[in-house]
Design a protein around this motif. Sequence first.
Motif, PDB file in Angstrom:
ATOM      1  N   ARG A  75       0.804  -1.222   0.000  1.00  0.00           N
ATOM      2  CA  ARG A  75       0.000   0.000   0.000  1.00  0.00           C
ATOM      3  C   ARG A  75       0.841   1.278   0.000  1.00  0.00           C
ATOM      4  O   ARG A  75       1.980   1.289   0.457  1.00  0.00           O
ATOM      5  CB  ARG A  75      -0.926   0.026   1.223  1.00  0.00           C
ATOM      6  N   ARG A  76       0.237   2.329  -0.500  1.00  0.00           N
ATOM      7  CA  ARG A  76       0.773   3.678  -0.348  1.00  0.00           C
ATOM      8  C   ARG A  76       0.151   4.261   0.920  1.00  0.00           C
ATOM      9  O   ARG A  76      -1.033   4.595   0.952  1.00  0.00           O
ATOM     10  CB  ARG A  76       0.411   4.549  -1.557  1.00  0.00           C
ATOM     11  N   CYS A  77       0.950   4.391   1.963  1.00  0.00           N
ATOM     12  CA  CYS A  77       0.406   4.798   3.262  1.00  0.00           C
ATOM     13  C   CYS A  77      -0.220   6.189   3.218  1.00  0.00           C
ATOM     14  O   CYS A  77      -1.166   6.472   3.961  1.00  0.00           O
ATOM     15  CB  CYS A  77       1.495   4.743   4.330  1.00  0.00           C
ATOM     16  N   HIS A  78       0.293   7.063   2.349  1.00  0.00           N
ATOM     17  CA  HIS A  78      -0.268   8.416   2.297  1.00  0.00           C
ATOM     18  C   HIS A  78      -1.644   8.434   1.623  1.00  0.00           C
ATOM     19  O   HIS A  78      -2.312   9.470   1.607  1.00  0.00           O
ATOM     20  CB  HIS A  78       0.682   9.364   1.564  1.00  0.00           C
ATOM     21  N   LYS A  79      -2.075   7.288   1.103  1.00  0.00           N
ATOM     22  CA  LYS A  79      -3.402   7.202   0.505  1.00  0.00           C
ATOM     23  C   LYS A  79      -4.445   6.672   1.494  1.00  0.00           C
ATOM     24  O   LYS A  79      -5.602   6.488   1.128  1.00  0.00           O
ATOM     25  CB  LYS A  79      -3.372   6.271  -0.710  1.00  0.00           C
ATOM     26  N   CYS A  80      -4.048   6.414   2.741  1.00  0.00           N
ATOM     27  CA  CYS A  80      -4.970   5.877   3.744  1.00  0.00           C
ATOM     28  C   CYS A  80      -5.970   6.950   4.161  1.00  0.00           C
ATOM     29  O   CYS A  80      -5.662   7.821   4.974  1.00  0.00           O
ATOM     30  CB  CYS A  80      -4.209   5.368   4.965  1.00  0.00           C
ATOM     31  N   ALA A  81      -7.172   6.871   3.612  1.00  0.00           N
ATOM     32  CA  ALA A  81      -8.183   7.896   3.874  1.00  0.00           C
ATOM     33  C   ALA A  81      -8.928   7.674   5.182  1.00  0.00           C
ATOM     34  O   ALA A  81      -9.759   8.500   5.558  1.00  0.00           O
ATOM     35  CB  ALA A  81      -9.182   7.944   2.716  1.00  0.00           C
ATOM     36  N   ALA A  82      -8.652   6.571   5.880  1.00  0.00           N
ATOM     37  CA  ALA A  82      -9.363   6.286   7.126  1.00  0.00           C
ATOM     38  C   ALA A  82      -8.873   7.140   8.274  1.00  0.00           C
ATOM     39  O   ALA A  82      -9.494   7.147   9.338  1.00  0.00           O
ATOM     40  CB  ALA A  82      -9.225   4.807   7.482  1.00  0.00           C
ATOM     41  N   GLY A  83      -7.752   7.864   8.097  1.00  0.00           N
ATOM     42  CA  GLY A  83      -7.297   8.769   9.140  1.00  0.00           C
ATOM     43  C   GLY A  83      -5.829   8.619   9.473  1.00  0.00           C
ATOM     44  O   GLY A  83      -5.157   7.683   9.010  1.00  0.00           O
ATOM     45  N   PRO A  84      -5.295   9.521  10.301  1.00  0.00           N
ATOM     46  CA  PRO A  84      -3.879   9.472  10.688  1.00  0.00           C
ATOM     47  C   PRO A  84      -3.488   8.168  11.374  1.00  0.00           C
ATOM     48  O   PRO A  84      -2.387   7.671  11.179  1.00  0.00           O
ATOM     49  CB  PRO A  84      -3.735  10.669  11.642  1.00  0.00           C
ATOM     50  N   GLY A  85      -4.393   7.616  12.190  1.00  0.00           N
ATOM     51  CA  GLY A  85      -4.087   6.352  12.859  1.00  0.00           C
ATOM     52  C   GLY A  85      -3.859   5.231  11.870  1.00  0.00           C
ATOM     53  O   GLY A  85      -2.939   4.417  12.031  1.00  0.00           O
ATOM     54  N   ALA A  86      -4.675   5.175  10.833  1.00  0.00           N
ATOM     55  CA  ALA A  86      -4.534   4.142   9.809  1.00  0.00           C
ATOM     56  C   ALA A  86      -3.225   4.312   9.050  1.00  0.00           C
ATOM     57  O   ALA A  86      -2.540   3.331   8.737  1.00  0.00           O
ATOM     58  CB  ALA A  86      -5.715   4.191   8.845  1.00  0.00           C
ATOM     59  N   ALA A  87      -2.867   5.557   8.751  1.00  0.00           N
ATOM     60  CA  ALA A  87      -1.610   5.814   8.043  1.00  0.00           C
ATOM     61  C   ALA A  87      -0.405   5.436   8.905  1.00  0.00           C
ATOM     62  O   ALA A  87       0.571   4.856   8.412  1.00  0.00           O
ATOM     63  CB  ALA A  87      -1.530   7.284   7.646  1.00  0.00           C
ATOM     64  N   LEU A  88      -0.471   5.757  10.216  1.00  0.00           N
ATOM     65  CA  LEU A  88       0.622   5.397  11.120  1.00  0.00           C
ATOM     66  C   LEU A  88       0.757   3.885  11.231  1.00  0.00           C
ATOM     67  O   LEU A  88       1.870   3.343  11.215  1.00  0.00           O
ATOM     68  CB  LEU A  88       0.379   6.010  12.498  1.00  0.00           C
ATOM     69  N   SER A  89      -0.367   3.189  11.325  1.00  0.00           N
ATOM     70  CA  SER A  89      -0.350   1.723  11.374  1.00  0.00           C
ATOM     71  C   SER A  89       0.268   1.149  10.106  1.00  0.00           C
ATOM     72  O   SER A  89       1.064   0.200  10.157  1.00  0.00           O
ATOM     73  CB  SER A  89      -1.776   1.195  11.547  1.00  0.00           C
ATOM     74  N   CYS A  90      -0.056   1.734   8.962  1.00  0.00           N
ATOM     75  CA  CYS A  90       0.507   1.298   7.684  1.00  0.00           C
ATOM     76  C   CYS A  90       2.020   1.494   7.658  1.00  0.00           C
ATOM     77  O   CYS A  90       2.771   0.595   7.272  1.00  0.00           O
ATOM     78  CB  CYS A  90      -0.164   2.067   6.552  1.00  0.00           C
ATOM     79  N   LEU A  91       2.477   2.663   8.090  1.00  0.00           N
ATOM     80  CA  LEU A  91       3.909   2.970   8.089  1.00  0.00           C
ATOM     81  C   LEU A  91       4.687   2.020   9.007  1.00  0.00           C
ATOM     82  O   LEU A  91       5.758   1.525   8.643  1.00  0.00           O
ATOM     83  CB  LEU A  91       4.137   4.418   8.525  1.00  0.00           C
TER      84      LEU A  91
END
Length: 308
Positions: A75-91
């Motif tokens: 995944r592209r973490c900066h495309k996580c539209a579910a919120g900052p928490g989802a992006a941090l979890s992805c990273l």
Amino acid sequence: MAASAASPKLRFAAKAAVALAVPAVPVLAWWKSAVDDRHRRSEEVRTKVRVPNVQTVDDLVVEKCRPGDVILFDRRCHKCAAGPGAALSCLLGRNVLCAEEDGSGMRRVETGRFDHCGVVVPGKADGDGAKAADPSNLLILEATSGEGIVARPLLTRMEMTQSRSVLLLPLSSAGERRNDDDYEPGTKTLKLRENVDKKLSDFRDKWTEESEKQNYSASHATLGIFGAMGYALNLHETSRAPVSPSAWLCVSALQEAGVAMNVSGRTAMEVKVEDFLRDHRFHEKDTVRLRPGWKFLHPVIVRETARS
């Protein structure tokens, strides 16, 4: 006197507000951009012109899928539209749980850094097993931050994805020749597949309902963060959080269907997404062990790796 005493408190409150607002502004701007981008993508897929008798690449891929197949996403973490928490979890998942580079600078998994996965399950067809397993009705079951544990149409999911790379891992039973277009499965193979389809359908219904009851979507990102941090600190063997929530769901589904083994009782809790890419016949650890006769065929690249 009271005014002078309150003044330092007001100044402190103002400084604290500024300190919180300064980093929050770019985060909120990114989040809005990600949400807008997701909406645009959804609208493109919804209004896509479907030409009769003309198949896209996604159509061809879905046509080859069967219940039990696993799909991996880089995944592209900066495309996580579910919120900052989802992006941090992805990273965290990408940087902690994915394979490291070796001395030559090449990664063990060279086609991407896979941090998310889903399992293909039958669609809902009112008890008609053959119709439910038809490629046009297949669903993909995933654990997500936005919608919780959800089963979505497989074709729509493939068209919506903005991942760098996507891999399909076809699941094959003993003697099954899925890569042979002329192959006709025998009675035993058909009955085995019907049994797997039924158990996957039951698992799908159970966990999508449980997700709604427990409001799983609100805790998915937190579970992902705690799972990755626990793995980084070598606490994953005792942690109550799965190392990777999406991998936990997929392995649990395959275990429920009688395909994957539960070696230690915590197999699903400790598995990582990229463990699916290692053949359990040649690796003792960091792999998903299947029951005798079952195996994943060579990965099919659905999306080419792109570093943007």
